[in-house]
Design a protein around this motif. Structure first.
Motif, PDB file in Angstrom:
ATOM      1  N   HIS A 158       6.016  -3.645  -6.134  1.00 22.70           N
ATOM      2  CA  HIS A 158       4.768  -4.099  -6.755  1.00 22.70           C
ATOM      3  C   HIS A 158       3.684  -3.044  -6.585  1.00 22.70           C
ATOM      4  CE1 HIS A 158       0.941  -6.390  -7.055  1.00 22.70           C
ATOM      5  NE2 HIS A 158       1.587  -7.004  -8.034  1.00 22.70           N
ATOM      6  N   GLY A 159       3.612  -2.460  -5.396  1.00 19.52           N
ATOM      7  CA  GLY A 159       2.626  -1.405  -5.170  1.00 19.52           C
ATOM      8  C   GLY A 159       2.897  -0.166  -6.004  1.00 19.52           C
ATOM      9  N   TYR A 160       4.167   0.191  -6.146  1.00 23.97           N
ATOM     10  CA  TYR A 160       4.509   1.402  -6.916  1.00 23.97           C
ATOM     11  C   TYR A 160       4.220   1.197  -8.399  1.00 23.97           C
ATOM     12  CZ  TYR A 160       6.914   5.696  -8.168  1.00 23.97           C
ATOM     13  OH  TYR A 160       7.203   6.958  -8.640  1.00 23.97           O
ATOM     14  N   GLY A 161       4.371  -0.019  -8.873  1.00 22.55           N
ATOM     15  CA  GLY A 161       3.933  -0.327 -10.224  1.00 22.55           C
ATOM     16  C   GLY A 161       4.991  -0.355 -11.304  1.00 22.55           C
ATOM     17  N   ARG A 162       6.231  -0.028 -10.953  1.00 20.10           N
ATOM     18  CA  ARG A 162       7.301  -0.102 -11.946  1.00 20.10           C
ATOM     19  C   ARG A 162       8.644  -0.159 -11.235  1.00 20.10           C
ATOM     20  NH1 ARG A 162      10.480   4.279 -12.480  1.00 20.10           N
ATOM     21  NH2 ARG A 162       9.734   6.324 -11.773  1.00 20.10           N
ATOM     22  N   PRO A 163       9.665  -0.749 -11.883  1.00 17.26           N
ATOM     23  CA  PRO A 163      11.018  -0.729 -11.306  1.00 17.26           C
ATOM     24  C   PRO A 163      11.695   0.608 -11.598  1.00 17.26           C
ATOM     25  CG  PRO A 163      11.044  -1.885 -13.391  1.00 17.26           C
ATOM     26  CD  PRO A 163       9.600  -1.524 -13.131  1.00 17.26           C
ATOM     27  N   LEU A 164      12.781   0.877 -10.908  1.00 18.38           N
ATOM     28  CA  LEU A 164      13.574   2.075 -11.201  1.00 18.38           C
ATOM     29  C   LEU A 164      14.310   1.894 -12.527  1.00 18.38           C
ATOM     30  CD1 LEU A 164      15.210   2.951  -7.753  1.00 18.38           C
ATOM     31  CD2 LEU A 164      13.061   3.784  -8.722  1.00 18.38           C
ATOM     32  N   THR A 165      14.450   2.971 -13.269  1.00 14.02           N
ATOM     33  CA  THR A 165      15.266   2.945 -14.476  1.00 14.02           C
ATOM     34  C   THR A 165      16.742   2.918 -14.096  1.00 14.02           C
ATOM     35  OG1 THR A 165      15.439   5.351 -14.627  1.00 14.02           O
ATOM     36  CG2 THR A 165      13.498   4.315 -15.645  1.00 14.02           C
ATOM     37  N   LYS A 166      17.608   2.637 -15.055  1.00 14.53           N
ATOM     38  CA  LYS A 166      19.048   2.657 -14.788  1.00 14.53           C
ATOM     39  C   LYS A 166      19.497   4.040 -14.325  1.00 14.53           C
ATOM     40  CE  LYS A 166      20.379  -1.093 -17.926  1.00 14.53           C
ATOM     41  NZ  LYS A 166      21.201  -1.477 -19.114  1.00 14.53           N
ATOM     42  N   GLU A 167      18.946   5.082 -14.947  1.00 20.31           N
ATOM     43  CA  GLU A 167      19.302   6.444 -14.535  1.00 20.31           C
ATOM     44  C   GLU A 167      18.861   6.710 -13.101  1.00 20.31           C
ATOM     45  OE1 GLU A 167      17.738   5.649 -17.323  1.00 20.31           O
ATOM     46  OE2 GLU A 167      19.319   6.068 -18.809  1.00 20.31           O
TER      47      GLU A 167
ATOM     48  N   GLN B  83       0.830  -1.205   0.000  1.00 20.08           N
ATOM     49  CA  GLN B  83       0.000   0.000   0.000  1.00 20.08           C
ATOM     50  C   GLN B  83       0.864   1.255   0.000  1.00 20.08           C
ATOM     51  OE1 GLN B  83      -3.372   0.284   2.666  1.00 20.08           O
ATOM     52  NE2 GLN B  83      -3.599  -1.953   2.744  1.00 20.08           N
ATOM     53  N   ALA B  84       1.979   1.219   0.727  1.00 17.29           N
ATOM     54  CA  ALA B  84       2.874   2.381   0.748  1.00 17.29           C
ATOM     55  C   ALA B  84       3.400   2.677  -0.649  1.00 17.29           C
ATOM     56  CB  ALA B  84       4.032   2.128   1.709  1.00 17.29           C
ATOM     57  N   GLY B  85       3.761   1.645  -1.399  1.00 18.05           N
ATOM     58  CA  GLY B  85       4.215   1.848  -2.766  1.00 18.05           C
ATOM     59  C   GLY B  85       3.129   2.423  -3.652  1.00 18.05           C
TER      60      GLY B  85
ATOM     61  N   HIS C  94      18.011  -4.656   3.030  1.00 18.05           N
ATOM     62  CA  HIS C  94      18.130  -5.912   3.753  1.00 18.05           C
ATOM     63  C   HIS C  94      16.782  -6.570   4.022  1.00 18.05           C
ATOM     64  CE1 HIS C  94      18.073  -2.562   6.700  1.00 18.05           C
ATOM     65  NE2 HIS C  94      17.282  -3.356   7.386  1.00 18.05           N
ATOM     66  N   ARG C  95      15.728  -6.114   3.314  1.00 21.89           N
ATOM     67  CA  ARG C  95      14.410  -6.761   3.404  1.00 21.89           C
ATOM     68  C   ARG C  95      13.861  -6.965   1.997  1.00 21.89           C
ATOM     69  NH1 ARG C  95      11.342  -6.908   8.038  1.00 21.89           N
ATOM     70  NH2 ARG C  95      10.048  -8.246   6.683  1.00 21.89           N
ATOM     71  N   PRO C  96      14.374  -7.969   1.274  1.00 18.60           N
ATOM     72  CA  PRO C  96      13.911  -8.183  -0.109  1.00 18.60           C
ATOM     73  C   PRO C  96      12.420  -8.455  -0.209  1.00 18.60           C
ATOM     74  CG  PRO C  96      15.255 -10.025   0.674  1.00 18.60           C
ATOM     75  CD  PRO C  96      15.421  -8.928   1.666  1.00 18.60           C
ATOM     76  N   ASP C  97      11.822  -9.029   0.831  1.00 20.26           N
ATOM     77  CA  ASP C  97      10.387  -9.281   0.800  1.00 20.26           C
ATOM     78  C   ASP C  97       9.595  -7.979   0.782  1.00 20.26           C
ATOM     79  OD1 ASP C  97      11.356  -8.772   3.394  1.00 20.26           O
ATOM     80  OD2 ASP C  97       9.673  -9.834   4.339  1.00 20.26           O
ATOM     81  N   LEU C  98      10.026  -7.030   1.615  1.00 15.94           N
ATOM     82  CA  LEU C  98       9.348  -5.736   1.648  1.00 15.94           C
ATOM     83  C   LEU C  98       9.675  -4.905   0.409  1.00 15.94           C
ATOM     84  CD1 LEU C  98       9.782  -4.770   5.413  1.00 15.94           C
ATOM     85  CD2 LEU C  98       7.942  -6.067   4.304  1.00 15.94           C
ATOM     86  N   ASP C  99      10.889  -5.055  -0.095  1.00 16.79           N
ATOM     87  CA  ASP C  99      11.279  -4.366  -1.323  1.00 16.79           C
ATOM     88  C   ASP C  99      10.374  -4.807  -2.478  1.00 16.79           C
ATOM     89  OD1 ASP C  99      12.866  -2.766  -3.062  1.00 16.79           O
ATOM     90  OD2 ASP C  99      14.029  -4.530  -3.634  1.00 16.79           O
ATOM     91  N   ALA C 100      10.149  -6.116  -2.590  1.00 20.94           N
ATOM     92  CA  ALA C 100       9.299  -6.630  -3.659  1.00 20.94           C
ATOM     93  C   ALA C 100       7.862  -6.133  -3.510  1.00 20.94           C
ATOM     94  CB  ALA C 100       9.328  -8.155  -3.661  1.00 20.94           C
ATOM     95  N   ALA C 101       7.348  -6.118  -2.269  1.00 22.88           N
ATOM     96  CA  ALA C 101       5.982  -5.650  -2.030  1.00 22.88           C
ATOM     97  C   ALA C 101       5.843  -4.170  -2.369  1.00 22.88           C
ATOM     98  CB  ALA C 101       5.594  -5.900  -0.571  1.00 22.88           C
ATOM     99  N   PHE C 102       6.832  -3.372  -1.955  1.00 22.55           N
ATOM    100  CA  PHE C 102       6.783  -1.932  -2.209  1.00 22.55           C
ATOM    101  C   PHE C 102       6.835  -1.656  -3.709  1.00 22.55           C
ATOM    102  CE2 PHE C 102       8.577   2.301  -2.672  1.00 22.55           C
ATOM    103  CZ  PHE C 102       7.845   3.034  -1.753  1.00 22.55           C
TER     104      PHE C 102
END
Length: 294
Positions: free
Chosen positions: A232-241, A112-114, A222-230
């Motif tokens: 997913h909520g945000y809707g896109r990965p970061l670009t290389k830039e 939800q935060a993402g 150090h929390r890959p589970d929360l990273d994945a959830a966040f």
């Protein structure tokens, strides 16, 4: 309650009671005061430390928080620019940093935060808010290194110097929250619903300036589970830039936070800054050995 804040409350209602004072860490951050308003409604009053913080928070409530959706942020009750005071409604829940949730609930909160951050980042797309004025990157970094040298070990200064040696790529400006951390995420366990508070550092900036870099290097590394959830909520990965800029912004933020925390006796902030520097160092070491950057 300070007289100026009391006058602001009295400009809205003749009937109220101050029910609690909530001190904030550091010696320059004023307390929050909780007020019981007519009909039992709860309000929070704040006296900002300076005019810039006040203007940012009022602007966010007037223009941006509606993008989060109904009942996802406090509402602005009253504000006075002359005295730098503000009064907002309370929202249900407790800060996520103070809770120990089951894993499934914690992942849901981060998702939800993402999603809420993605909404907030779209709020200033009309370009109506002024873009923050910035000094040249190399000059800002040089001043930061000089200012923090008395407080910071040489190996940390060298790390920041390496990561911030070049200006980050130019990225689109969004309406950033500025301190998008679990302490400002109010989780209602009954509703399983997240709400966002504290917009005094909101301004147009790249998404990775604080909102991603701070959360990434203080928690998500150090929390890959929360990273994945966040994510997913945000809707896109970061670009290389954005990933490159995230390191540079994270390094300078960590160094600035460390010096500020030491100077103002904010031990929690000092610990968070050390965590950021250590996570940045691990990420660089992993990259140097051919590890895949996430």
């Amino acid at each position: 309650m300070p007289p100026a804040l009391r006058r602001l409350v009295e400009s809205v209602t003749d009937s109220h009671a101050v029910t609690a004072e909530h001190p904030r860490p550091g010696d320059t951050r004023p307390s929050l005061w909780e007020v019981k308003a007519p009909g039992g409604e709860r309000w929070f009053g704040k006296l900002h430390a300076d005019a810039k913080l006040h203007q940012r928070e009022v602007n966010a409530y007037q223009k941006w928080t509606s993008a989060l959706g109904s009942d996802r942020a406090p509402g602005l009750v009253a504000a006075d620019a002359r005295t730098r005071t503000i009064l907002v409604t309370a929202v249900p829940g407790r800060g996520l940093d103070a809770l120990r949730l089951p894993s499934e609930q914690e992942r849901a909160a981060y998702e939800q935060a993402g999603a809420l951050l993605a909404r907030f980042h779209t709020a200033a797309v009309d370009g109506s808010a002024p873009v923050a004025a910035e000094e040249p990157w190399d000059e800002a970094v040089a001043r930061l290194l000089e200012r923090t040298a008395p407080y910071v070990p040489g190996h940390d200064l060298a790390l920041v110097r390496a990561l911030a040696g070049e200006a980050p790529p130019q990225l689109p400006q969004v309406s950033q929250h500025g301190d998008y951390m679990p302490r400002n995420w109010m989780w209602d366990e009954t509703e399983q619903r997240l709400r966002i508070i504290d917009f005094e550092r909101s301004e147009p900036r790249p998404a990775v300036y604080r909102d991603f870099s701070r959360l990434r290097y203080r928690i998500l590394c150090h929390r890959p589970d929360l990273d994945a959830a966040f994510r997913h909520g945000y809707g896109r990965p970061l670009t290389k830039e954005e990933q490159t800029a995230c390191q540079a912004y994270g390094a300078t933020d960590a160094l600035d936070s460390l010096a500020w925390g030491i100077k103002h006796r904010d031990i929690a902030l000092v610990d968070e800054a050390h965590t950021m520097l250590e996570n940045l160092r691990r990420e660089i070491d992993k990259s140097a050995w051919g590890g895949r950057r996430t």
